[in-house]
Design a protein around this motif. Structure first.
Motif, PDB file in Angstrom:
ATOM      1  N   LEU A   1       0.827  -1.208   0.000  1.00 53.85           N
ATOM      2  CA  LEU A   1       0.000   0.000   0.000  1.00 53.85           C
ATOM      3  C   LEU A   1       0.861   1.257   0.000  1.00 53.85           C
ATOM      4  O   LEU A   1       0.608   2.196  -0.766  1.00 53.85           O
ATOM      5  N   SER A   2       1.890   1.288   0.832  1.00 54.83           N
ATOM      6  CA  SER A   2       2.737   2.484   0.925  1.00 54.83           C
ATOM      7  C   SER A   2       3.493   2.734  -0.374  1.00 54.83           C
ATOM      8  O   SER A   2       3.777   3.882  -0.732  1.00 54.83           O
ATOM      9  N   ASP A   3       3.820   1.654  -1.111  1.00 56.48           N
ATOM     10  CA  ASP A   3       4.556   1.797  -2.374  1.00 56.48           C
ATOM     11  C   ASP A   3       3.638   2.001  -3.572  1.00 56.48           C
ATOM     12  O   ASP A   3       4.122   2.175  -4.699  1.00 56.48           O
ATOM     13  N   PHE A   4       2.342   2.004  -3.338  1.00 53.37           N
ATOM     14  CA  PHE A   4       1.384   2.125  -4.441  1.00 53.37           C
ATOM     15  C   PHE A   4       1.649   3.355  -5.326  1.00 53.37           C
ATOM     16  O   PHE A   4       1.603   3.259  -6.554  1.00 53.37           O
ATOM     17  N   PRO A   5       1.929   4.550  -4.756  1.00 58.17           N
ATOM     18  CA  PRO A   5       2.145   5.719  -5.614  1.00 58.17           C
ATOM     19  C   PRO A   5       3.594   5.933  -6.050  1.00 58.17           C
ATOM     20  O   PRO A   5       3.937   7.003  -6.563  1.00 58.17           O
ATOM     21  N   ALA A   6       4.462   4.935  -5.850  1.00 58.09           N
ATOM     22  CA  ALA A   6       5.897   5.127  -6.130  1.00 58.09           C
ATOM     23  C   ALA A   6       6.148   5.517  -7.580  1.00 58.09           C
ATOM     24  O   ALA A   6       6.970   6.401  -7.872  1.00 58.09           O
ATOM     25  N   VAL A   7       5.450   4.873  -8.509  1.00 59.94           N
ATOM     26  CA  VAL A   7       5.638   5.182  -9.929  1.00 59.94           C
ATOM     27  C   VAL A   7       5.211   6.615 -10.220  1.00 59.94           C
ATOM     28  O   VAL A   7       5.898   7.355 -10.939  1.00 59.94           O
ATOM     29  N   THR A   8       4.082   7.027  -9.640  1.00 60.40           N
ATOM     30  CA  THR A   8       3.590   8.397  -9.835  1.00 60.40           C
ATOM     31  C   THR A   8       4.593   9.412  -9.321  1.00 60.40           C
ATOM     32  O   THR A   8       4.893  10.405  -9.994  1.00 60.40           O
ATOM     33  N   LEU A   9       5.126   9.178  -8.135  1.00 60.07           N
ATOM     34  CA  LEU A   9       6.110  10.094  -7.562  1.00 60.07           C
ATOM     35  C   LEU A   9       7.353  10.190  -8.448  1.00 60.07           C
ATOM     36  O   LEU A   9       7.888  11.285  -8.671  1.00 60.07           O
ATOM     37  N   ASN A  10       7.785   9.062  -8.958  1.00 55.32           N
ATOM     38  CA  ASN A  10       8.970   9.045  -9.814  1.00 55.32           C
ATOM     39  C   ASN A  10       8.716   9.793 -11.125  1.00 55.32           C
ATOM     40  O   ASN A  10       9.582  10.529 -11.619  1.00 55.32           O
ATOM     41  N   GLN A  11       7.522   9.613 -11.691  1.00 62.72           N
ATOM     42  CA  GLN A  11       7.178  10.317 -12.930  1.00 62.72           C
ATOM     43  C   GLN A  11       7.218  11.829 -12.737  1.00 62.72           C
ATOM     44  O   GLN A  11       7.738  12.556 -13.590  1.00 62.72           O
ATOM     45  N   ILE A  12       6.688  12.291 -11.626  1.00 62.25           N
ATOM     46  CA  ILE A  12       6.664  13.733 -11.367  1.00 62.25           C
ATOM     47  C   ILE A  12       8.078  14.261 -11.162  1.00 62.25           C
ATOM     48  O   ILE A  12       8.455  15.298 -11.725  1.00 62.25           O
ATOM     49  N   TRP A  13       8.884  13.560 -10.357  1.00 61.72           N
ATOM     50  CA  TRP A  13      10.228  14.046 -10.022  1.00 61.72           C
ATOM     51  C   TRP A  13      11.114  14.130 -11.263  1.00 61.72           C
ATOM     52  O   TRP A  13      11.896  15.067 -11.421  1.00 61.72           O
ATOM     53  N   GLU A  14      11.006  13.159 -12.142  1.00 64.37           N
ATOM     54  CA  GLU A  14      11.875  13.111 -13.314  1.00 64.37           C
ATOM     55  C   GLU A  14      11.394  14.008 -14.445  1.00 64.37           C
ATOM     56  O   GLU A  14      12.163  14.315 -15.362  1.00 64.37           O
ATOM     57  N   TYR A  15      10.141  14.439 -14.399  1.00 65.56           N
ATOM     58  CA  TYR A  15       9.579  15.170 -15.537  1.00 65.56           C
ATOM     59  C   TYR A  15      10.305  16.469 -15.881  1.00 65.56           C
ATOM     60  O   TYR A  15      10.592  16.699 -17.070  1.00 65.56           O
ATOM     61  N   PRO A  16      10.624  17.364 -14.931  1.00 66.77           N
ATOM     62  CA  PRO A  16      11.238  18.641 -15.325  1.00 66.77           C
ATOM     63  C   PRO A  16      12.524  18.488 -16.133  1.00 66.77           C
ATOM     64  O   PRO A  16      12.690  19.141 -17.169  1.00 66.77           O
ATOM     65  N   ASP A  17      13.419  17.608 -15.685  1.00 65.09           N
ATOM     66  CA  ASP A  17      14.672  17.404 -16.422  1.00 65.09           C
ATOM     67  C   ASP A  17      14.410  16.749 -17.773  1.00 65.09           C
ATOM     68  O   ASP A  17      15.019  17.121 -18.794  1.00 65.09           O
ATOM     69  N   PHE A  18      13.492  15.769 -17.789  1.00 64.23           N
ATOM     70  CA  PHE A  18      13.143  15.102 -19.044  1.00 64.23           C
ATOM     71  C   PHE A  18      12.557  16.093 -20.039  1.00 64.23           C
ATOM     72  O   PHE A  18      12.964  16.140 -21.211  1.00 64.23           O
ATOM     73  N   ALA A  19      11.600  16.922 -19.581  1.00 59.26           N
ATOM     74  CA  ALA A  19      10.948  17.881 -20.474  1.00 59.26           C
ATOM     75  C   ALA A  19      11.939  18.911 -21.001  1.00 59.26           C
ATOM     76  O   ALA A  19      11.952  19.217 -22.194  1.00 59.26           O
ATOM     77  N   SER A  20      12.767  19.451 -20.116  1.00 57.17           N
ATOM     78  CA  SER A  20      13.752  20.459 -20.540  1.00 57.17           C
ATOM     79  C   SER A  20      14.690  19.891 -21.597  1.00 57.17           C
ATOM     80  O   SER A  20      14.999  20.552 -22.592  1.00 57.17           O
ATOM     81  N   GLN A  21      15.142  18.658 -21.367  1.00 55.90           N
ATOM     82  CA  GLN A  21      16.067  18.032 -22.318  1.00 55.90           C
ATOM     83  C   GLN A  21      15.389  17.807 -23.666  1.00 55.90           C
ATOM     84  O   GLN A  21      15.979  18.094 -24.727  1.00 55.90           O
ATOM     85  N   GLU A  22      14.147  17.297 -23.653  1.00 51.41           N
ATOM     86  CA  GLU A  22      13.424  17.048 -24.897  1.00 51.41           C
ATOM     87  C   GLU A  22      13.191  18.340 -25.668  1.00 51.41           C
ATOM     88  O   GLU A  22      13.358  18.391 -26.895  1.00 51.41           O
ATOM     89  N   ILE A  23      12.805  19.407 -24.947  1.00 49.81           N
ATOM     90  CA  ILE A  23      12.536  20.691 -25.595  1.00 49.81           C
ATOM     91  C   ILE A  23      13.806  21.266 -26.208  1.00 49.81           C
ATOM     92  O   ILE A  23      13.817  21.716 -27.360  1.00 49.81           O
ATOM     93  N   LYS A  24      14.890  21.249 -25.459  1.00 53.48           N
ATOM     94  CA  LYS A  24      16.150  21.814 -25.957  1.00 53.48           C
ATOM     95  C   LYS A  24      16.689  21.015 -27.141  1.00 53.48           C
ATOM     96  O   LYS A  24      17.224  21.595 -28.100  1.00 53.48           O
ATOM     97  N   GLN A  25      16.547  19.697 -27.095  1.00 48.69           N
ATOM     98  CA  GLN A  25      16.983  18.878 -28.228  1.00 48.69           C
ATOM     99  C   GLN A  25      16.132  19.157 -29.458  1.00 48.69           C
ATOM    100  O   GLN A  25      16.639  19.196 -30.589  1.00 48.69           O
ATOM    101  N   GLY A  26      14.820  19.355 -29.231  1.00 49.20           N
ATOM    102  CA  GLY A  26      13.923  19.687 -30.336  1.00 49.20           C
ATOM    103  C   GLY A  26      14.286  21.024 -30.972  1.00 49.20           C
ATOM    104  O   GLY A  26      14.280  21.161 -32.203  1.00 49.20           O
ATOM    105  N   ILE A  27      14.590  22.012 -30.126  1.00 54.72           N
ATOM    106  CA  ILE A  27      14.997  23.333 -30.627  1.00 54.72           C
ATOM    107  C   ILE A  27      16.272  23.220 -31.447  1.00 54.72           C
ATOM    108  O   ILE A  27      16.389  23.791 -32.541  1.00 54.72           O
ATOM    109  N   GLN A  28      17.227  22.472 -30.916  1.00 48.77           N
ATOM    110  CA  GLN A  28      18.511  22.300 -31.603  1.00 48.77           C
ATOM    111  C   GLN A  28      18.315  21.611 -32.955  1.00 48.77           C
ATOM    112  O   GLN A  28      18.920  22.002 -33.970  1.00 48.77           O
ATOM    113  N   LYS A  29      17.447  20.605 -32.982  1.00 52.95           N
ATOM    114  CA  LYS A  29      17.184  19.869 -34.214  1.00 52.95           C
ATOM    115  C   LYS A  29      16.506  20.775 -35.237  1.00 52.95           C
ATOM    116  O   LYS A  29      16.867  20.771 -36.425  1.00 52.95           O
ATOM    117  N   TYR A  30      15.552  21.576 -34.787  1.00 52.10           N
ATOM    118  CA  TYR A  30      14.841  22.480 -35.708  1.00 52.10           C
ATOM    119  C   TYR A  30      15.791  23.545 -36.252  1.00 52.10           C
ATOM    120  O   TYR A  30      15.778  23.853 -37.451  1.00 52.10           O
TER     121      TYR A  30
END
Length: 392
Positions: free
Chosen positions: A321-350
């Motif tokens: 039960l305590s580990d039930f939201p572990a995936v959700t927490l991980n998705q939120i924590w990793e999102y800012p770095d993931f999004a920034s990297q994807e956006i910057k790579q997209g800009i560079q590619k364009y």
């Protein structure tokens, strides 16, 4: 008004004349030089050498790294004081200017092809090459070559004028803004994104604010990672009471996750605005800070569940039960770095080919772990069976 502080980081004995010349130059242009061999270098007598150095790095406005043939004293971390100072300046977002002794750059390719070779006539430790490789190839920092102190002085005279011009431009833009009240809660990096308004700056702003807000809950993240629990505030020892407790807490976590989903699917979409229309920055700040707040609430919930005492037979259910939201927490924590990297790579590619179609996938996905749900249902069935047996 206080003078800008310029920290000069290097080994001292082999570069003593270079450091002396830089001290004079920095003073002459009206800045405050911070060099450890001078009596003006402020220290706290209760701190050790490294702590005093890092304290001065943190308080400086500009960081100058000079890398020669000596690596310097190695601390308990396995890195030299100079190396540690550089990492600390980089971590604190301080502008870093790197100067490398030209013979080192010339021989670096030779070392890379023969790392077991003897280079004692060039460096006192191969860690100098490793440090240089880290700066140039991993951190991708711009490096200036030098052979004598005047090379550094000449370069700094130009680069500091560029830095001053850039800061004056930002100051002008900031003073022209009708600054909303929520700006005072933004980090320097988030404000910088607003002021520069470069390509795709609005999603980058959202990712930066979310990262800043999430960092306020880093202690909770570490508590979960290392399974740190609080004092036990409640004990649930019989199956029926445990079943009720689980149902209540399962409903709490589902409501928290539902709130997150509403923020992402509804509020965030609203504040993005229509295509080719400006986003609502205050709204994006609200969504980012609210997602981070929900992250904190979910993390606290997990720790509370872990800290509750249950009968030995049902400890596994409590853990599931305590580990039930572990995936959700991980998705939120990793999102800012993931999004920034994807956006910057997209800009560079364009920018490399504006005729091509570039798709940037930087969506924040909130989902549960199907395996955790399955385990939870299995353990819950065990409790229901125990309740049935007790009633029979």
């Amino acid at each position: 008004m206080a003078q800008p502080k310029v920290f000069v980081s290097s080994t001292c004995y082999d570069l003593s004349q270079v450091r002396a010349d830089l001290n004079d130059f920095i003073s002459q242009i009206g800045y405050l030089p911070v060099l450890s061999e001078y009596s003006s270098f402020p220290i706290d007598p209760d701190n050790d050498t490294l702590e005093n150095c890092l304290q001065n790095v943190q308080s400086c406005d500009i960081f100058i790294l000079i890398l020669g043939g000596r690596y310097g004293y190695i601390t308990d971390s396995g890195k030299s004081i100079t190396n540690t100072e550089y990492l600390y300046a980089k971590q604190n977002g301080i502008p870093v200017y790197v100067f490398i002794y030209k013979p080192l750059i010339n021989i670096l390719p030779v070392w890379k092809d023969n790392k077991n070779g003897n280079f004692n006539n060039v460096v006192d430790s191969v860690k100098v090459f490793e440090f240089l490789e880290e700066i140039r190839e991993k951190n991708l920092k711009w490096c200036f070559e030098f052979e004598k102190a005047q090379d550094i002085v000449h370069t700094l005279r130009i680069q500091l004028s560029h830095l001053t011009k850039s800061n004056l431009d930002l100051r002008k833009k900031y003073r022209m803004l009708d600054t909303p009240n929520f700006y005072k809660h933004l980090s320097a990096k988030a404000l910088d994104i607003i002021l520069k308004k470069e390509q795709l700056w609005e999603p980058l702003f959202f990712a930066q604010v979310l990262k800043d807000e999430l960092e306020k809950f880093e202690d909770l993240k570490l508590d979960l990672e290392y399974r740190i629990t609080t004092s036990c505030n409640s004990a649930i020892l019989n199956p029926e009471a445990l079943s009720n407790w689980i149902q209540i807490n399962f409903e709490i976590i589902l409501n928290l996750i539902a709130s997150l989903t509403n923020l992402v699917n509804n509020a965030l979409q609203k504040y993005w605005g229509e295509p080719n229309q400006p986003s609502d920055l205050k709204g994006l700040y609200y969504v980012a800070s609210s997602i981070a707040r929900m992250y904190g609430e979910i993390a606290k919930w997990s720790i509370m569940v872990k800290s509750t005492k249950v009968h030995e037979d049902y400890k596994n259910l409590k853990e599931v039960l305590s580990d039930f939201p572990a995936v959700t927490l991980n998705q939120i924590w990793e999102y800012p770095d993931f999004a920034s990297q994807e956006i910057k790579q997209g800009i560079q590619k364009y920018n490399s080919d504006p005729t091509q179609k570039v798709e940037i996938k930087a969506t924040l996905v909130i989902s549960a772990n199907d395996e955790s749900v399955e385990k939870f249902n299995e353990e819950l069935n065990k409790i229901e069976s125990a309740i049935y047996r007790n009633r029979a």
